[in-house]
Design a protein around this motif. Structure first.
Motif, PDB file in Angstrom:
ATOM      1  N   ALA A 165      51.286  32.134  37.735  1.00 25.34           N
ATOM      2  CA  ALA A 165      52.438  32.891  38.235  1.00 25.34           C
ATOM      3  C   ALA A 165      53.202  32.030  39.233  1.00 25.34           C
ATOM      4  O   ALA A 165      52.603  31.333  40.059  1.00 25.34           O
ATOM      5  CB  ALA A 165      51.992  34.189  38.895  1.00 25.34           C
ATOM      6  N   PHE A 166      54.542  32.080  39.139  1.00 24.66           N
ATOM      7  CA  PHE A 166      55.410  31.322  40.035  1.00 24.66           C
ATOM      8  C   PHE A 166      56.402  32.270  40.707  1.00 24.66           C
ATOM      9  O   PHE A 166      56.845  33.250  40.102  1.00 24.66           O
ATOM     10  CB  PHE A 166      56.206  30.259  39.272  1.00 24.66           C
ATOM     11  N   ASP A 167      56.780  31.938  41.925  1.00 23.14           N
ATOM     12  CA  ASP A 167      57.849  32.644  42.611  1.00 23.14           C
ATOM     13  C   ASP A 167      59.176  32.026  42.183  1.00 23.14           C
ATOM     14  O   ASP A 167      59.392  30.824  42.354  1.00 23.14           O
ATOM     15  CB  ASP A 167      57.675  32.518  44.124  1.00 23.14           C
TER      16      ASP A 167
ATOM     17  N   GLN B 220      53.985  27.841  42.854  1.00 22.22           N
ATOM     18  CA  GLN B 220      52.909  28.596  42.213  1.00 22.22           C
ATOM     19  C   GLN B 220      52.352  29.633  43.179  1.00 22.22           C
ATOM     20  O   GLN B 220      52.116  29.346  44.351  1.00 22.22           O
ATOM     21  CB  GLN B 220      51.805  27.638  41.780  1.00 22.22           C
ATOM     22  N   VAL B 221      52.161  30.857  42.676  1.00 25.64           N
ATOM     23  CA  VAL B 221      51.615  31.948  43.485  1.00 25.64           C
ATOM     24  C   VAL B 221      50.129  32.122  43.215  1.00 25.64           C
ATOM     25  O   VAL B 221      49.335  32.283  44.133  1.00 25.64           O
ATOM     26  CB  VAL B 221      52.375  33.265  43.200  1.00 25.64           C
TER      27      VAL B 221
ATOM     28  N   THR C 272      61.283  38.610  39.777  1.00 27.64           N
ATOM     29  CA  THR C 272      60.979  37.854  40.993  1.00 27.64           C
ATOM     30  C   THR C 272      59.958  36.755  40.737  1.00 27.64           C
ATOM     31  O   THR C 272      59.896  35.787  41.496  1.00 27.64           O
ATOM     32  CB  THR C 272      60.435  38.774  42.100  1.00 27.64           C
ATOM     33  N   ARG C 273      59.170  36.902  39.687  1.00 28.90           N
ATOM     34  CA  ARG C 273      58.163  35.907  39.349  1.00 28.90           C
ATOM     35  C   ARG C 273      58.249  35.523  37.874  1.00 28.90           C
ATOM     36  O   ARG C 273      58.722  36.296  37.040  1.00 28.90           O
ATOM     37  CB  ARG C 273      56.753  36.428  39.655  1.00 28.90           C
TER      38      ARG C 273
ATOM     39  N   THR D 152      58.849  37.440  32.720  1.00 29.92           N
ATOM     40  CA  THR D 152      59.306  37.548  34.098  1.00 29.92           C
ATOM     41  C   THR D 152      59.541  39.003  34.458  1.00 29.92           C
ATOM     42  O   THR D 152      59.916  39.806  33.595  1.00 29.92           O
ATOM     43  CB  THR D 152      60.594  36.740  34.321  1.00 29.92           C
TER      44      THR D 152
ATOM     45  N   TYR E 167      55.697  34.337  34.819  1.00 32.64           N
ATOM     46  CA  TYR E 167      54.296  34.294  34.393  1.00 32.64           C
ATOM     47  C   TYR E 167      54.237  33.474  33.106  1.00 32.64           C
ATOM     48  O   TYR E 167      55.009  33.719  32.163  1.00 32.64           O
ATOM     49  CB  TYR E 167      53.760  35.701  34.149  1.00 32.64           C
TER      50      TYR E 167
END
Length: 334
Positions: free
Chosen positions: A241-243, A249-250, A221-222, A218, A224
């Motif tokens: 990747a996630f917010d 999911q980004v 902010t995200r 991480t 991985y």
């Protein structure tokens, strides 16, 4: 504590014979990474009512924090007392994670009148808390369960102390080569302790490979992570990747048919090492580099050697892979 050039180690007395009628104790010592000299040493009681976590001490942010019935912080280089802090009523600490802005801690909170097991009330619920690094004052505390309480008996691993990001595994995974059978979520908390939506191991992205030491990272902010999924009966793999603030999911980026065995985040880049089946005549070892912001592939190449990865880190222009047999393989970045 890398910034302070100190490593803090523990030794417990669980192997002491029963004939030695002394209280179980854990010794904590700090060693100077510059010269190997011991800086200080301290005993920590470790009876059945001092806490529920396996790690009685953690270092970071210039502090060594010892989890007892409360938390005790000392200067990581001198051992001098900085503060002591009582945790939330009817709670016991399960370990701390010191950082520059706060000292995060995991707590087991429950009814003190109910039976205890492994140092905590049997019905204890998992909480997160943060303390001021200069005074030990409680900044916030919050339960992990937004949908339902999370038992303190789960397996936890702190991915980041600031912000606090914790993987919570409720069922063990399979030891087979198939996709992980573990069930759980990544939990994270804002600066004021407000819980973010959890990121489940299972989702449209597949199954997060949560159990490996290199399965996630991480940047605050995200999140991985590496994930596996099936397509037409064939196991496929990707980086995702996630917010953290929304849990959404980004981006995702494919790793072809190779499972990712190591993920490293640095300098706006996500580096993944992927490995083919060990039973194949020539196991593939591939390296992928993705842009952390967009997931766009920035580099991909084959390794000439079999490079099992237990740890990955970067030093200057080198990517260094540490294998399970303590072997080190260094690659120069282009």
């Amino acid at each position: 504590d890398v910034e302070s050039s100190v490593v803090v180690i523990t030794r417990d007395d669980e192997t002491r014979p029963a004939s030695a009628k002394r209280e179980l104790c854990t010794t904590v010592a700090a060693v100077d990474l510059k010269n190997g000299h011991e800086l200080w040493q301290s005993p920590v009681p470790a009876d059945d009512e001092t806490g529920f976590g396996p790690d009685p001490v953690a270092a970071g942010g210039g502090l060594a924090v010892l989890a007892d019935k409360g938390l005790r912080a000392v200067d990581v280089r001198t051992g001098a007392s900085r503060w002591t802090a009582a945790v939330v009523e009817h709670c016991l600490p399960g370990g701390a994670a010191p950082a520059e802005r706060h000292v995060a801690a995991l707590l087991a909170c429950g009814d003190p009148d109910k039976p205890w097991s492994d140092g905590a009330p049997a019905d204890a619920e998992l909480y997160a808390a943060a303390f001021a690094p200069t005074t030990g004052a409680l900044l916030w505390s919050a339960p992990f369960g937004d949908r339902e309480p999370v038992s303190r008996s789960v397996d936890t691993s702190v991915l980041s102390a600031d912000p606090l990001v914790v993987s919570v595994t409720t069922t063990p995974g399979s030891t087979s080569t198939s996709l992980s059978s573990a069930y759980g979520s990544y939990y994270s908390f804002g600066e004021d302790g407000s819980p973010n939506p959890p990121i489940d191991y299972d989702g449209d992205y597949g199954k997060l490979e949560s159990e490996g030491p290199l399965g996630a990272a991480t940047d605050g902010t995200r999140l991985y992570a590496l994930a596996g999924y099936y397509m037409k009966g064939v196991a496929r793999h990707r980086a995702v990747a996630f917010d953290l603030a929304t849990g959404r999911q980004v981006w995702s980026a494919g790793l072809d048919d190779l499972p990712g065995v190591g993920l490293h985040l640095r300098g706006g880049k996500v580096t993944v090492i992927a490995r083919g089946s060990a039973t194949s005549p020539v196991p593939d070892e591939d390296l992928y580099v993705f842009d952390a912001a967009t997931g766009k592939e920035r580099d991909v190449r084959d390794f000439h050697d079999d490079v099992p990865a237990d740890r990955i880190f970067e030093y200057r222009d080198l990517l260094i892979v540490v294998g399970p047999d303590a072997s080190f393989t260094a690659y120069e970045r282009s």
